[in-house]
Design a protein around this motif. Structure first.
Motif, PDB file in Angstrom:
ATOM      1  N   GLU A  99     -40.244  63.523 -30.884  1.00  0.00           N
ATOM      2  CA  GLU A  99     -40.416  63.492 -29.393  1.00  0.00           C
ATOM      3  C   GLU A  99     -40.410  62.091 -28.938  1.00  0.00           C
ATOM      4  OE1 GLU A  99     -40.644  66.054 -27.571  1.00  0.00           O
ATOM      5  OE2 GLU A  99     -40.893  67.815 -28.904  1.00  0.00           O
ATOM      6  N   CYS A 100     -39.562  61.324 -28.905  1.00  0.00           N
ATOM      7  CA  CYS A 100     -39.103  60.020 -28.102  1.00  0.00           C
ATOM      8  C   CYS A 100     -37.899  60.192 -27.528  1.00  0.00           C
ATOM      9  CB  CYS A 100     -39.307  59.197 -29.372  1.00  0.00           C
ATOM     10  SG  CYS A 100     -37.896  59.349 -30.505  1.00  0.00           S
ATOM     11  N   ALA A 101     -38.212  59.075 -26.605  1.00  0.00           N
ATOM     12  CA  ALA A 101     -37.143  58.593 -25.584  1.00  0.00           C
ATOM     13  C   ALA A 101     -36.073  58.026 -26.276  1.00  0.00           C
ATOM     14  CB  ALA A 101     -37.607  58.032 -24.385  1.00  0.00           C
ATOM     15  N   ARG A 102     -36.315  57.111 -27.505  1.00  0.00           N
ATOM     16  CA  ARG A 102     -35.099  56.340 -28.025  1.00  0.00           C
ATOM     17  C   ARG A 102     -35.147  56.689 -29.455  1.00  0.00           C
ATOM     18  NH1 ARG A 102     -35.602  50.309 -26.121  1.00  0.00           N
ATOM     19  NH2 ARG A 102     -33.401  50.284 -26.994  1.00  0.00           N
ATOM     20  N   PRO A 103     -34.679  57.834 -30.054  1.00  0.00           N
ATOM     21  CA  PRO A 103     -34.323  58.111 -31.401  1.00  0.00           C
ATOM     22  C   PRO A 103     -33.332  57.129 -31.884  1.00  0.00           C
ATOM     23  CG  PRO A 103     -33.479  59.690 -30.089  1.00  0.00           C
ATOM     24  CD  PRO A 103     -34.090  58.851 -29.090  1.00  0.00           C
ATOM     25  N   GLY A 104     -33.640  56.706 -33.366  1.00  0.00           N
ATOM     26  CA  GLY A 104     -32.525  55.930 -34.050  1.00  0.00           C
ATOM     27  C   GLY A 104     -32.907  55.858 -35.174  1.00  0.00           C
ATOM     28  N   GLU A 149     -40.133  54.656 -28.088  1.00  0.00           N
ATOM     29  CA  GLU A 149     -40.892  55.123 -26.885  1.00  0.00           C
ATOM     30  C   GLU A 149     -41.307  56.759 -27.031  1.00  0.00           C
ATOM     31  OE1 GLU A 149     -38.279  54.503 -23.554  1.00  0.00           O
ATOM     32  OE2 GLU A 149     -38.420  52.337 -23.947  1.00  0.00           O
ATOM     33  N   PRO A 150     -42.323  57.054 -27.698  1.00  0.00           N
ATOM     34  CA  PRO A 150     -42.732  58.345 -27.747  1.00  0.00           C
ATOM     35  C   PRO A 150     -43.055  59.046 -26.603  1.00  0.00           C
ATOM     36  CG  PRO A 150     -44.309  56.883 -28.787  1.00  0.00           C
ATOM     37  CD  PRO A 150     -43.341  56.188 -28.465  1.00  0.00           C
ATOM     38  N   THR A 151     -42.567  60.323 -26.286  1.00  0.00           N
ATOM     39  CA  THR A 151     -43.027  61.029 -25.111  1.00  0.00           C
ATOM     40  C   THR A 151     -44.461  61.483 -25.051  1.00  0.00           C
ATOM     41  OG1 THR A 151     -42.444  63.227 -25.859  1.00  0.00           O
ATOM     42  CG2 THR A 151     -40.639  61.685 -25.155  1.00  0.00           C
ATOM     43  N   SER A 152     -44.993  61.967 -23.896  1.00  0.00           N
ATOM     44  CA  SER A 152     -46.406  62.779 -23.858  1.00  0.00           C
ATOM     45  C   SER A 152     -46.229  63.915 -24.954  1.00  0.00           C
ATOM     46  CB  SER A 152     -46.209  63.155 -22.402  1.00  0.00           C
ATOM     47  OG  SER A 152     -45.482  63.991 -21.875  1.00  0.00           O
ATOM     48  N   GLN A 153     -44.928  64.571 -25.252  1.00  0.00           N
ATOM     49  CA  GLN A 153     -45.510  65.605 -26.278  1.00  0.00           C
ATOM     50  C   GLN A 153     -45.543  65.250 -27.726  1.00  0.00           C
ATOM     51  OE1 GLN A 153     -44.839  68.915 -25.010  1.00  0.00           O
ATOM     52  NE2 GLN A 153     -44.763  67.654 -23.174  1.00  0.00           N
ATOM     53  N   ARG A 185     -52.324  62.100 -36.730  1.00  0.00           N
ATOM     54  CA  ARG A 185     -52.422  62.018 -35.356  1.00  0.00           C
ATOM     55  C   ARG A 185     -51.943  60.959 -34.662  1.00  0.00           C
ATOM     56  NH1 ARG A 185     -58.234  64.009 -33.880  1.00  0.00           N
ATOM     57  NH2 ARG A 185     -58.435  61.990 -33.302  1.00  0.00           N
ATOM     58  N   ILE A 186     -51.335  60.838 -33.341  1.00  0.00           N
ATOM     59  CA  ILE A 186     -50.618  59.850 -32.993  1.00  0.00           C
ATOM     60  C   ILE A 186     -51.671  58.736 -32.548  1.00  0.00           C
ATOM     61  CG2 ILE A 186     -50.690  60.505 -30.402  1.00  0.00           C
ATOM     62  CD1 ILE A 186     -47.635  59.321 -30.516  1.00  0.00           C
ATOM     63  N   ASP A 187     -52.797  59.113 -32.177  1.00  0.00           N
ATOM     64  CA  ASP A 187     -53.922  57.762 -32.087  1.00  0.00           C
ATOM     65  C   ASP A 187     -54.182  57.355 -33.209  1.00  0.00           C
ATOM     66  OD1 ASP A 187     -55.318  60.257 -32.805  1.00  0.00           O
ATOM     67  OD2 ASP A 187     -56.967  59.776 -31.636  1.00  0.00           O
ATOM     68  N   GLU A 188     -54.365  57.962 -34.349  1.00  0.00           N
ATOM     69  CA  GLU A 188     -54.587  57.207 -35.611  1.00  0.00           C
ATOM     70  C   GLU A 188     -53.279  56.248 -35.981  1.00  0.00           C
ATOM     71  OE1 GLU A 188     -56.950  60.836 -38.192  1.00  0.00           O
ATOM     72  OE2 GLU A 188     -54.671  60.961 -38.040  1.00  0.00           O
ATOM     73  N   ALA A 189     -52.015  56.824 -35.518  1.00  0.00           N
ATOM     74  CA  ALA A 189     -50.946  56.264 -36.063  1.00  0.00           C
ATOM     75  C   ALA A 189     -50.871  54.917 -35.361  1.00  0.00           C
ATOM     76  CB  ALA A 189     -49.558  57.025 -35.749  1.00  0.00           C
ATOM     77  N   MET A 190     -51.178  54.964 -34.061  1.00  0.00           N
ATOM     78  CA  MET A 190     -51.445  53.735 -33.061  1.00  0.00           C
ATOM     79  C   MET A 190     -52.418  52.819 -33.269  1.00  0.00           C
ATOM     80  SD  MET A 190     -48.190  54.286 -31.700  1.00  0.00           S
ATOM     81  CE  MET A 190     -48.234  53.184 -30.110  1.00  0.00           C
ATOM     82  N   ARG A 233     -41.134  60.963 -37.551  1.00  0.00           N
ATOM     83  CA  ARG A 233     -40.983  61.961 -36.747  1.00  0.00           C
ATOM     84  C   ARG A 233     -41.929  62.062 -35.693  1.00  0.00           C
ATOM     85  NH1 ARG A 233     -36.776  65.150 -35.770  1.00  0.00           N
ATOM     86  NH2 ARG A 233     -37.423  67.523 -34.743  1.00  0.00           N
ATOM     87  N   PHE A 234     -41.831  61.984 -34.558  1.00  0.00           N
ATOM     88  CA  PHE A 234     -42.897  62.262 -33.662  1.00  0.00           C
ATOM     89  C   PHE A 234     -42.759  63.836 -33.452  1.00  0.00           C
ATOM     90  CE2 PHE A 234     -41.554  58.098 -32.415  1.00  0.00           C
ATOM     91  CZ  PHE A 234     -42.724  57.492 -32.400  1.00  0.00           C
ATOM     92  N   THR A 235     -43.956  64.411 -33.154  1.00  0.00           N
ATOM     93  CA  THR A 235     -44.043  66.057 -33.351  1.00  0.00           C
ATOM     94  C   THR A 235     -45.235  66.349 -32.202  1.00  0.00           C
ATOM     95  OG1 THR A 235     -45.558  66.444 -35.362  1.00  0.00           O
ATOM     96  CG2 THR A 235     -43.285  65.999 -35.653  1.00  0.00           C
ATOM     97  N   ALA A 236     -45.008  67.745 -31.829  1.00  0.00           N
ATOM     98  CA  ALA A 236     -45.976  68.054 -30.894  1.00  0.00           C
ATOM     99  C   ALA A 236     -46.856  68.985 -31.738  1.00  0.00           C
ATOM    100  CB  ALA A 236     -45.101  69.010 -30.006  1.00  0.00           C
TER     101      ALA A 236
END
Length: 308
Positions: A99-104, A149-153, A185-190, A233-236
């Motif tokens: 769940e990101c705008a610029r995977p790579g 650029e992770p998305t809101s999902q 969780r993404i807030d932990e990761a960030m 990997r970004f996940t919902a």
């Protein structure tokens, strides 16, 4: 950002002198052989010190690099140091997708040259009730994640270790469900304390410690700090985590250090410091491994006995 840089505490008084003098020799794109731990200029590495405490000296390097849990190389504490020379850390790249705008994909050389390396002195508390104090080199994970650029999902971040039984002979045994996986969780990761480590003690990260790239989350038990990462990997949805899936009653997904929640087979109220000897006095374990001021707000309103 709660990491401090006290001007009155020179590096030479915290790190052993021989290591401090070598600190200016860290990897910056130099060609490395298999399992290399060569030193090269540290250049822009900033020395930052969220110091564990005046009475908590650094764990001697020989214990940090010789007493490890890295089942990919064997289940005994000395197995990683004995067998991790098989791991080839060049070339190496990490796939970032979901769940990101610029995977790579990003290579380790771009990671080393593209992010400002810092020194972070952190406690490491193992779920087995032992601990170390380690001077890591690395950079906040959030800086890497933001580039994709992770998305809101994106509510979680999943991690995966290399799967290669030829290089990692421990993977030939089904002691775990390979490859090793973890998640935050993404807030932990960030969070700014969450580190992608590329070195320790002023040197390139040794293979047995998770070369060339590992996670360090100092307020969680050590098994959350996944080693030799090849995929993010970004996940919902909450991603699978190896120990949590294998024994969920013993190893929670959050795995925050909590002295009030014992492991089913031992107390978590205290721990022994590696390098201090078996007869050394045990230390009291602090909530969130002593980082409550920085991270407790992430869990406001949560039942930390249920979400352990």
């Amino acid at each position: 950002m709660l990491i401090r840089k006290p001007a009155d505490i020179p590096s030479s008084e915290i790190t052993p002198p021989e290591v401090w003098r070598a600190r200016r020799t860290f990897i910056q794109g130099a060609a490395l052989g298999v399992g290399a731990a060569a030193l090269a200029p540290l250049g822009a590495v900033a020395a930052t010190y969220p110091r564990p405490g005046e009475d908590e000296p650094l764990t001697p390097r020989e214990f940090v690099t010789g007493y490890n849990n890295f089942y990919e190389f064997g289940t005994d504490k000395g197995d990683p140091a004995a067998h991790a020379h098989r791991l080839r850390t060049r070339p190496w790249s990490v796939v970032v997708d979901g769940e990101c705008a610029r995977p790579g994909e990003i290579g380790i050389e771009d990671i080393l040259s593209g992010f400002d390396q810092q020194e972070r002195i952190y406690r490491l508390r193992c779920v087995e009730a032992w601990a170390m104090v380690i001077p890591w080199v690395g950079f906040p994970l959030g800086e890497l994640l933001a580039r994709f650029e992770p998305t809101s999902q994106a509510r979680y971040v999943a991690f995966e270790t290399l799967l290669d039984p030829e290089q990692m002979p421990g993977q030939r045994r089904r002691v775990l469900d390979w490859p090793y996986r973890e998640g935050l969780r993404i807030d932990e990761a960030m969070h700014p304390l969450t580190l992608l480590a590329t070195g320790l003690y002023g040197e390139t990260l040794p293979n047995q410690n998770g070369a060339p790239l590992r996670l360090v989350v100092p307020w969680k038990y050590g098994f959350k700090s996944i080693k030799s990462i090849v995929r993010i990997r970004f996940t919902a949805e909450q991603p699978p985590a190896t120990w949590n899936r294998m024994q969920p009653d013993e190893y929670g997904f959050y795995a925050n250090v909590n002295p009030a929640v014992d492991h089913p087979r031992w107390s978590q109220k205290s721990h022994r410091m590696i390098g201090g000897g078996w007869l050394a006095k045990r230390r009291e374990t602090l909530p969130f491994n002593g980082y409550a001021e920085e991270v407790a707000g992430l869990y406001a309103g949560m039942d930390l006995r249920r979400f352990y």
